[in-house]
Design an enzyme around this catalytic site. Sequence first.
Site, mmCIF file in Angstrom:
data_model
loop_
_atom_site.group_PDB
_atom_site.id
_atom_site.type_symbol
_atom_site.label_atom_id
_atom_site.label_comp_id
_atom_site.label_asym_id
_atom_site.label_seq_id
_atom_site.Cartn_x
_atom_site.Cartn_y
_atom_site.Cartn_z
ATOM 1 N N CYS A 22 -0.942 -4.025 0.868
ATOM 2 C CA CYS A 22 -0.406 -2.608 1.200
ATOM 3 C C CYS A 22 -0.576 -2.584 2.921
ATOM 4 O O CYS A 22 -0.017 -1.560 3.756
ATOM 5 C CB CYS A 22 -0.989 -1.506 0.774
ATOM 6 S SG CYS A 22 -0.481 -1.441 -1.083
ATOM 7 N N HIS A 67 13.237 9.172 5.856
ATOM 8 C CA HIS A 67 13.801 8.016 6.613
ATOM 9 C C HIS A 67 12.839 8.020 8.076
ATOM 10 O O HIS A 67 13.396 7.791 8.942
ATOM 11 C CB HIS A 67 15.335 8.219 7.047
ATOM 12 C CG HIS A 67 16.068 7.810 5.464
ATOM 13 N ND1 HIS A 67 15.828 8.664 4.393
ATOM 14 C CD2 HIS A 67 16.752 6.701 5.323
ATOM 15 C CE1 HIS A 67 16.684 8.133 3.710
ATOM 16 N NE2 HIS A 67 17.367 7.118 4.085
ATOM 17 N N GLU A 104 3.534 8.328 -4.758
ATOM 18 C CA GLU A 104 3.784 7.190 -3.835
ATOM 19 C C GLU A 104 4.653 6.127 -4.430
ATOM 20 O O GLU A 104 5.464 5.727 -4.114
ATOM 21 C CB GLU A 104 2.841 6.639 -3.452
ATOM 22 C CG GLU A 104 2.687 5.717 -2.225
ATOM 23 C CD GLU A 104 1.729 5.224 -1.635
ATOM 24 O OE1 GLU A 104 0.715 4.865 -2.458
ATOM 25 O OE2 GLU A 104 1.504 5.446 -0.316
HETATM 26 N N1 LIG Z 1 -6.159 5.848 -3.511
HETATM 27 C C1 LIG Z 1 -4.963 4.994 -2.910
HETATM 28 N N2 LIG Z 1 -4.837 3.856 -3.066
HETATM 29 C C2 LIG Z 1 -3.729 3.281 -2.647
HETATM 30 C C3 LIG Z 1 -2.789 3.761 -1.653
HETATM 31 C C4 LIG Z 1 -2.873 5.342 -1.442
HETATM 32 O O1 LIG Z 1 -2.227 5.833 -0.797
HETATM 33 N N3 LIG Z 1 -4.131 6.024 -1.862
HETATM 34 N N4 LIG Z 1 -1.664 3.246 -1.081
HETATM 35 C C5 LIG Z 1 -1.576 1.958 -1.604
HETATM 36 C C6 LIG Z 1 -0.342 1.275 -1.113
HETATM 37 O O2 LIG Z 1 0.430 1.849 0.083
HETATM 38 C C7 LIG Z 1 0.874 0.870 -2.147
HETATM 39 O O3 LIG Z 1 1.771 1.604 -1.622
HETATM 40 C C8 LIG Z 1 0.547 1.286 -3.537
HETATM 41 O O4 LIG Z 1 1.788 0.632 -4.183
HETATM 42 P P1 LIG Z 1 1.771 -0.676 -5.119
HETATM 43 O O5 LIG Z 1 0.639 -1.526 -4.746
HETATM 44 O O6 LIG Z 1 3.489 -0.885 -5.188
HETATM 45 O O7 LIG Z 1 1.369 0.337 -6.324
HETATM 46 P P2 LIG Z 1 0.853 -0.032 -7.844
HETATM 47 O O8 LIG Z 1 -0.632 0.313 -7.491
HETATM 48 O O9 LIG Z 1 1.354 0.496 -8.892
HETATM 49 O O10 LIG Z 1 0.876 -1.716 -7.729
HETATM 50 P P3 LIG Z 1 1.677 -2.666 -8.775
HETATM 51 O O11 LIG Z 1 1.450 -3.984 -8.283
HETATM 52 O O12 LIG Z 1 2.993 -2.316 -9.001
HETATM 53 O O13 LIG Z 1 0.706 -2.531 -9.987
HETATM 54 C C9 LIG Z 1 -2.443 1.031 -2.150
HETATM 55 N N5 LIG Z 1 -3.458 1.860 -2.949
HETATM 56 ZN ZN LIG Z 2 2.642 1.949 0.292
#
Ligand SMILES: Nc1nc2c(c(=O)[nH]1)N=C([C@H](O)[C@H](O)COP(=O)(O)OP(=O)(O)OP(=O)(O)O)CN2
Ligand SMILES: [Zn+2]
Length: 115
Positions: A22, A67, A104
Amino acid sequence: MILRKEYWFEAAHFIYNHPGKCRNLHGHSYKLFVLLEGTVNPETGMIIDFDDLSKVVVEQVISKLDHRFLNDLIPLSTAENISVWIWEQLKPALPQLCQIEVYETSDNCVIYRGA
Ligand SMILES: Nc1nc2c(c(=O)[nH]1)N=C([C@H](O)[C@H](O)COP(=O)(O)OP(=O)(O)OP(=O)(O)O)CN2
Ligand SMILES: [Zn+2]
């Protein structure tokens, strides 16, 4: 009684201090739920007209985030900090605001009820 309306915005961001993927520039289709708590006006039959609610949410939030590159407005653009930012944009115009939910991804959500 609680009223809820759903919004969407597409935006890019990165989390500069994240230990994993991320920290790289990427985007999300964010889903936002806005909830207001109030009594039903006996004349209108409504807590608030959904159209009037949307005017505020679009002007104060969606037009600023959709956007866009979130880090320009919210440097550490976690869902938590995005929620606080959205709350601060909406609360002055919507005193009945009681909760916002920022998704998100389809399974990652933050719920915020103010300070
Ligand atoms: N407490 C938080 N943890 C995380 C945040 C956040 O905003 N608050 N954000 C992120 C990353 O920005 C990311 O967008 C998370 O997306 P992603 O990794 O695709 O989501 P998943 O957890 O569902 O991941 P998978 O690999 O699809 O399981 C990270 N953490
Ligand atoms: Zn993200």
